[in-house]
Scaffold this motif. Structure first.
Motif, PDB file in Angstrom:
ATOM      1  N   UNK A  53       0.815  -1.223   0.000  1.00 25.62           N
ATOM      2  CA  UNK A  53       0.000   0.000   0.000  1.00 25.62           C
ATOM      3  C   UNK A  53       0.847   1.271   0.000  1.00 25.62           C
ATOM      4  N   UNK A  54       0.318   2.315  -0.672  1.00 20.87           N
ATOM      5  CA  UNK A  54       0.968   3.627  -0.639  1.00 20.87           C
ATOM      6  C   UNK A  54       0.484   4.423   0.570  1.00 20.87           C
ATOM      7  N   UNK A  55      -0.804   4.252   0.898  1.00 19.32           N
ATOM      8  CA  UNK A  55      -1.384   5.005   2.016  1.00 19.32           C
ATOM      9  C   UNK A  55      -2.711   4.379   2.409  1.00 19.32           C
ATOM     10  N   UNK A  56      -3.188   4.760   3.598  1.00 22.23           N
ATOM     11  CA  UNK A  56      -4.521   4.330   4.042  1.00 22.23           C
ATOM     12  C   UNK A  56      -5.375   5.579   4.245  1.00 22.23           C
ATOM     13  N   UNK A  57      -6.529   5.589   3.567  1.00 25.04           N
ATOM     14  CA  UNK A  57      -7.452   6.731   3.683  1.00 25.04           C
ATOM     15  C   UNK A  57      -8.665   6.293   4.482  1.00 25.04           C
ATOM     16  N   UNK A  58      -9.106   7.161   5.379  1.00 22.70           N
ATOM     17  CA  UNK A  58     -10.239   6.791   6.242  1.00 22.70           C
ATOM     18  C   UNK A  58     -11.162   7.995   6.457  1.00 22.70           C
ATOM     19  N   UNK A  59     -12.460   7.727   6.521  1.00 27.31           N
ATOM     20  CA  UNK A  59     -13.436   8.777   6.854  1.00 27.31           C
ATOM     21  C   UNK A  59     -13.232   9.203   8.306  1.00 27.31           C
ATOM     22  N   UNK A  60     -13.079  10.503   8.544  1.00 27.41           N
ATOM     23  CA  UNK A  60     -12.976  10.952   9.955  1.00 27.41           C
ATOM     24  C   UNK A  60     -14.139  11.863  10.348  1.00 27.41           C
ATOM     25  N   UNK A  61     -15.090  12.086   9.448  1.00 25.72           N
ATOM     26  CA  UNK A  61     -16.291  12.851   9.760  1.00 25.72           C
ATOM     27  C   UNK A  61     -16.950  13.284   8.466  1.00 25.72           C
ATOM     28  N   UNK A  62     -18.172  13.766   8.457  1.00 26.23           N
ATOM     29  CA  UNK A  62     -19.103  13.720   9.576  1.00 26.23           C
ATOM     30  C   UNK A  62     -19.701  12.317   9.694  1.00 26.23           C
ATOM     31  N   UNK A  63     -20.318  12.059  10.831  1.00 32.17           N
ATOM     32  CA  UNK A  63     -20.919  10.746  11.044  1.00 32.17           C
ATOM     33  C   UNK A  63     -21.144  10.501  12.526  1.00 32.17           C
ATOM     34  N   UNK A  64     -21.407   9.254  12.858  1.00 26.69           N
ATOM     35  CA  UNK A  64     -21.640   8.868  14.250  1.00 26.69           C
ATOM     36  C   UNK A  64     -20.289   8.682  14.931  1.00 26.69           C
ATOM     37  N   UNK A  65     -20.104   9.325  16.076  1.00 25.07           N
ATOM     38  CA  UNK A  65     -18.766   9.349  16.663  1.00 25.07           C
ATOM     39  C   UNK A  65     -18.210   7.953  16.947  1.00 25.07           C
ATOM     40  N   UNK A  66     -19.035   7.088  17.524  1.00 28.40           N
ATOM     41  CA  UNK A  66     -18.557   5.738  17.860  1.00 28.40           C
ATOM     42  C   UNK A  66     -18.179   4.951  16.618  1.00 28.40           C
ATOM     43  N   UNK A  67     -18.936   5.132  15.560  1.00 27.06           N
ATOM     44  CA  UNK A  67     -18.661   4.433  14.287  1.00 27.06           C
ATOM     45  C   UNK A  67     -17.383   4.969  13.659  1.00 27.06           C
ATOM     46  N   UNK A  68     -17.262   6.290  13.619  1.00 26.84           N
ATOM     47  CA  UNK A  68     -16.067   6.917  13.037  1.00 26.84           C
ATOM     48  C   UNK A  68     -14.806   6.476  13.774  1.00 26.84           C
ATOM     49  N   UNK A  69     -14.916   6.397  15.109  1.00 31.21           N
ATOM     50  CA  UNK A  69     -13.728   6.060  15.911  1.00 31.21           C
ATOM     51  C   UNK A  69     -13.170   4.685  15.581  1.00 31.21           C
ATOM     52  N   UNK A  70     -14.046   3.751  15.246  1.00 33.42           N
ATOM     53  CA  UNK A  70     -13.562   2.405  14.899  1.00 33.42           C
ATOM     54  C   UNK A  70     -12.676   2.498  13.656  1.00 33.42           C
ATOM     55  N   UNK A  71     -13.157   3.207  12.629  1.00 34.64           N
ATOM     56  CA  UNK A  71     -12.382   3.336  11.393  1.00 34.64           C
ATOM     57  C   UNK A  71     -11.112   4.130  11.598  1.00 34.64           C
TER      58      UNK A  71
END
Ligand code: KG4
Ligand code: ZN
Length: 342
Positions: free
Chosen positions: A81-99
């Protein structure tokens, strides 16, 4: 940290902002090698909507298997992999934190950059996955369960929000009306399905346009008009046709979206409209916009339905463009539930 300089840019995209755990491996922004979506729809269906606490627990359970499956299907390991991209918002805080915490740990361990993605931006970027000839400036109509925005894109990463909903998002209003009609969750696809059997002109629900030149939206009053109609009929012992109500409300929502999109196009003079977000999967919205815009010489672009609703491929696509401009996140990246688009 190693920043790959060879030709292939390989991004692992991760999405956990709401009720889908998804991961995708994307090469050079267009070659999707794997795409895994674990949906929690069945889990939340009995509650009539997403239960945040259950959503984060489900993400915790599915995160690692989903990421592993995405890597396996792409026949890759972290070292590719070159990089890892992840959603950090907006959304449900508990769900976002897992990712966010999972992505952070993996990127750190692999010694590759971490890229923080705004979920709204990613919905728009779903269009770049399948269309490689898009030229700025672009206007985006982003219609999802949580957001309804008209956004001017001047270049990659440069957004101007021209209008947004003042209350309910379009998808949220569809979901609420569907729930009252007993159609289940998520409501948008159910409304679309049952509306095929109804007459869109049987009820004249209001179309909220707000001030004459406003590009903002308001769907709460329109939704209440439907709920009032249903309540009044119930009190009188009258039975209304569910397909007719669904078709009329779907039509009202689409009328507003199309008219606001046209206003945005007139104002910005852009030549291409990007449709994005879960509601962009709606066949009648796509068809109506297509017809209206082609008559005016405006190009309409939308993602395949699978890339309209929440998915990891759109995160990887947005991540690719961040990577090109070396826009990486710090290791302190945190979930931002109320994140907006600058
Ligand atoms: O983008 P999305 O998956 O999640 C958010 O970021 O909010 O959008 C979900 C929304 C829901 O309100 C759902 O009812 C709506 O998109 N939706 C649709 C269709 N498919 C999903 N609405 C209308 N027609 C559809 N075919
Ligand atoms: Zn979404």
């Amino acid at each position: 940290m190693t920043v790959r300089t060879d030709k292939e840019i390989i991004i692992l995209g991760i999405e956990t902002s709401c009720d889908e755990t998804s991961a995708a491996v994307l090469i050079n922004g267009r070659d999707l090698r794997s795409h895994v979506i674990s949906s929690q729809i069945i889990t939340h269906q009995k509650y009539g909507g997403v239960v945040p606490e259950i959503a984060s627990r489900e993400h915790s359970l599915h995160f690692q298997p989903v990421v592993q499956q995405a890597l396996d299907e792409a026949q890759m390991s972290f070292s590719d992999l070159s990089a890892i991209a992840v959603t950090y918002g907006p959304g449900l805080v508990g769900s976002l934190l897992v990712g966010v915490s999972g992505a952070k740990a993996m990127a750190y361990a692999a010694g590759i950059p971490l890229i923080g993605i705004n979920h709204l931006e990613a919905h728009i970027y779903a269009n770049f996955l399948e269309h490689h000839d898009l030229e700025f400036p672009l206007l985006a109509l982003l219609v999802s369960g949580g957001h309804t925005h008209l956004i001017l894109l001047e270049d990659h990463g440069q957004y101007k929000v021209l209008g947004l909903t003042r209350d309910d998002a379009a998808g949220e209003a569809l979901d609420k009306v569907a729930r009252t009609l007993g159609l289940g969750y998520p409501g948008g696809p159910q409304i679309q399905r049952i509306a095929l059997k109804g007459d869109p002109h049987s009820f004249q629900f209001p179309r909220a346009m707000l001030e004459p030149d406003s590009l903002d939206f308001s769907f709460s009053g329109m939704k209440s008009a439907v709920l009032n109609t249903l309540n009044t009929a119930k009190m009188r012992g009258e039975e209304l046709s569910v397909p007719d109500v669904a078709a009329s409300f779907q039509q009202a929502v689409i009328d507003v979206l199309v008219r606001k999109a046209l206003m945005g196009i007139r104002l910005t003079k852009v030549k291409t409209l990007l449709l994005a977000g879960g509601v962009a999967a709606n066949a009648l919205l796509r068809e109506t916009l297509n017809q209206t815009l082609s008559e005016r010489g405006i190009r309409l672009v939308y993602p395949s339905p699978i890339y309209c609703t929440d998915n990891g491929a759109m995160i990887a696509t947005a991540g690719y463009y961040h990577y090109l401009r070396e826009d990486y996140a710090p290791w302190t990246l945190n979930a931002v539930p109320g994140l907006s688009l600058r």
